[in-house]
Design an enzyme around this catalytic site. Structure first.
Site, PDB file in Angstrom:
ATOM      1  N   TYR A 111      -4.919   4.825   0.274  1.00 36.00           N
ATOM      2  CA  TYR A 111      -6.050   4.081  -0.307  1.00 36.00           C
ATOM      3  C   TYR A 111      -5.667   3.291  -1.553  1.00 36.00           C
ATOM      4  CZ  TYR A 111      -7.724   8.314   2.086  1.00 36.00           C
ATOM      5  OH  TYR A 111      -7.882   9.364   2.971  1.00 36.00           O
ATOM      6  N   HIS A 112      -4.430   2.758  -1.599  1.00 37.02           N
ATOM      7  CA  HIS A 112      -3.964   2.085  -2.817  1.00 37.02           C
ATOM      8  C   HIS A 112      -3.438   0.676  -2.550  1.00 37.02           C
ATOM      9  CE1 HIS A 112      -3.078   6.327  -4.641  1.00 37.02           C
ATOM     10  NE2 HIS A 112      -4.371   6.027  -4.651  1.00 37.02           N
ATOM     11  N   PRO A 113      -4.174  -0.197  -1.866  1.00 37.45           N
ATOM     12  CA  PRO A 113      -3.665  -1.556  -1.645  1.00 37.45           C
ATOM     13  C   PRO A 113      -3.704  -2.387  -2.922  1.00 37.45           C
ATOM     14  CG  PRO A 113      -5.914  -1.366  -0.824  1.00 37.45           C
ATOM     15  CD  PRO A 113      -5.496   0.017  -1.234  1.00 37.45           C
ATOM     16  N   ASP A 146       0.849  -1.190   0.000  1.00 40.77           N
ATOM     17  CA  ASP A 146       0.000   0.000   0.000  1.00 40.77           C
ATOM     18  C   ASP A 146       0.881   1.236   0.000  1.00 40.77           C
ATOM     19  OD1 ASP A 146      -2.385   1.557   0.204  1.00 40.77           O
ATOM     20  OD2 ASP A 146      -2.097   1.736   2.369  1.00 40.77           O
ATOM     21  N   HIS A 147       0.360   2.315  -0.536  1.00 34.03           N
ATOM     22  CA  HIS A 147       1.037   3.610  -0.476  1.00 34.03           C
ATOM     23  C   HIS A 147       0.776   4.242   0.888  1.00 34.03           C
ATOM     24  CE1 HIS A 147       1.052   4.031  -5.136  1.00 34.03           C
ATOM     25  NE2 HIS A 147       2.206   3.561  -4.694  1.00 34.03           N
TER      26      HIS A 147
END
Length: 513
Positions: free
Chosen positions: A451-453, A285-286
């Site tokens: 919010y980037h998994p 994730d980010h």
């Protein structure tokens, strides 16, 4: 209820599949979504997305306690509505760079091979320097209609620091700075549901089932033959079941259905259908941190929700409520040893604290600092039969060092001559940490997801991968995964764009095996 294809999840990739597969009138498609319709004003209005967090439109996930993040449990919003997270996100269309896809080293998925699927999706409004974007696709990509005056100052600050001004952000290299291209059409959000689903809802061969939470995939031996949702109701698939439930939902459904690490399934009381140990592993994730400062002038988004701004939005589709909050970006390398940018700076002309859930106490600005290529890995697993999310943040020291370097650059942005008319002192909860140790502690105590998994149903050519290059689940028949969970590594961008690309490419793979 029997169809040729059953697609689970009406998010970014699921909407693409529903559209492209049902374009063949000879096949029938069912799209099954746990959430409901996307007709709420805060979905349509770009600045309203934080109002959707922790509501019925959100899965409202919480991670396991993170040892390297001061033992915190972090909030992870994910869309539970038509359009999925594309109905809750900040509308940023950021593909990443060429290196992101070439580094996968998977036949059919190099940058040159996936580029046509990006451009197929895009409907560029405005400039298209160098023909970077597609212009005939269903997904609008535009510039912000009413960017904030401080956003212009941020872009000037990037120039002052010697960064490269990008003619278009989404080219082969994204190293440099740019206003943010957004998925908006005339000042309103343009989600995957707007682009792909709504125009084809009346096709007789497409059935959209909302309010149906899928419990498991139904198998006949090793062949997927349908899904079961609320109350034991089944939707059967003659050809394929396609999981597009996202990086959390897709591996969770596989495990609930008996596909995963055998010991973990047995511990949860789930009968093993097929042992596939990597299901749920490789989670990336980010991670985001940031610098918050007060703004000397009352020009930021802190008062965006006034009646006059609301009327301006409703009548003219312009003004502060058309903002996506992250109005400009810069992609930088913290070391020349990095092959491509390892940190993203996102400028918000307002204090974006606690996912926007904490109301601003005054005018402020944010430079978010995002770790683009984490070395750390986590997992999605089972806690009994409930989902467990453990991103493993900062389990590798290199991730801390990159974020600290990024924070130092963000501080330099606010110290430029371009920002001087606006940038004041630190704004709570930020307390202007100085040393590397203080900056690292700030990340641990206040860092959040961007919010980037991705990665939990990893695609690969090796036998250990969850899906093959055609996105078929290894060892099973009639079952694919099509969403960001198949990405082997994160892109140096945002994940909505590659999720759309994956949906477009998968539609071709399915229709032309």
């Amino acid at each position: 209820m029997e169809y040729d294809y059953v697609v689970v999840g009406a998010g970014s990739a699921g909407c693409v599949l529903a559209n492209r597969l049902s374009a063949d009138p000879g096949v029938s498609v069912a799209l099954v979504e746990a959430g409901g319709r996307d007709d709420k004003l805060e979905i349509r209005m770009p600045a309203g997305f934080a109002k959707l967090f922790k509501t019925g439109y959100d899965w409202n996930y919480t991670t396991a306690k993170q040892p390297e993040m001061s033992g915190r449990e972090l909030y992870w919003p994910r869309g539970r509505v038509l359009g999925g997270s594309s109905s809750l996100n900040a509308q940023m269309w950021v593909r990443g760079c060429q290196h992101d896809y070439d580094q996968w080293q998977i036949p059919g998925w190099s940058y040159e091979e996936v580029l046509p699927y990006f451009t197929r999706a895009e409907h560029r409004v405005g400039s298209n320097r160098g023909g970077v974007y597609g212009e005939d696709g269903p997904l609008y990509v535009s510039e912000l209609r009413s960017p904030n005056v401080t956003t212009k100052a941020f872009l000037q600050a990037c120039e002052e620091l010697g960064f490269t001004r990008l003619a278009e952000l989404n080219g082969r290299s994204n190293e440099g700075y740019s206003p943010t291209p957004v998925n908006q059409n005339r000042g309103r959000r343009w989600s995957a549901a707007d682009a792909y689903l709504r125009p084809v809802m009346k096709r007789p061969n497409l059935t959209v089932i909302t309010g149906a939470t899928v419990a498991r995939v139904v198998f006949d031996g090793r062949r997927a033959v349908g899904v079961e949702h609320d109350g034991g109701a089944q939707v059967r698939a003659r050809k394929e079941v396609i999981l597009s439930a996202g990086t959390i939902g897709s591996p969770y459904l596989l495990m609930r259905s008996g596909v995963g690490a055998a010991d973990e399934l047995r511990d949860a009381g789930i009968a093993v259908v097929h042992e596939l140990p990597e299901v749920g592993k490789n989670l990336q994730d980010h991670l985001s941190s940031g610098v918050f400062v007060e703004c000397k002038e009352p020009v930021t988004l802190s008062r965006a929700e006034s009646l006059s701004n609301l009327l301006r939005y409703i009548v003219l589709r312009s003004g502060m409520l058309t903002t996506n909050v992250g109005e400009a970006v810069a992609f930088i390398r913290t070391s020349q040893d990095e092959p491509a940018p390892d940190i993203e700076l996102i400028f918000a002309p307002g204090p974006f604290v606690n996912h926007g859930l904490t109301p601003p106490t005054g005018h402020g600005m944010t430079v978010g600092v995002i770790l683009l290529q984490p070395d750390s890995r986590g997992r999605v697993g089972l806690n009994g039969r409930d989902v467990l999310i453990d991103p493993g943040y900062l389990s590798r020291e290199a991730d801390v060092k990159r974020l600290v370097a990024g924070l130092k650059t963000a501080k330099r942005v606010f110290a430029t001559a371009a920002m001087r008319p606006y940038a004041g002192g630190p704004m709570a909860p930020y307390q202007a940490p100085e040393s590397d140790d203080e900056l690292a502690q700030w990340v641990r105590e206040r860092g959040e997801t961007l919010y980037h998994p991705v990665g939990t149903c990893r695609m690969g050519t090796d036998e250990g991968s969850v899906v093959d290059p055609a996105l078929r689940v290894r060892g099973l028949e009639g079952l694919r995964v099509v969403d960001a969970s198949v990405m082997p590594t994160l892109n140096r961008g945002h994940t909505h764009a590659p999720a759309i690309m994956i949906g477009e490419k998968a539609a071709d793979l399915i229709a032309n095996p």
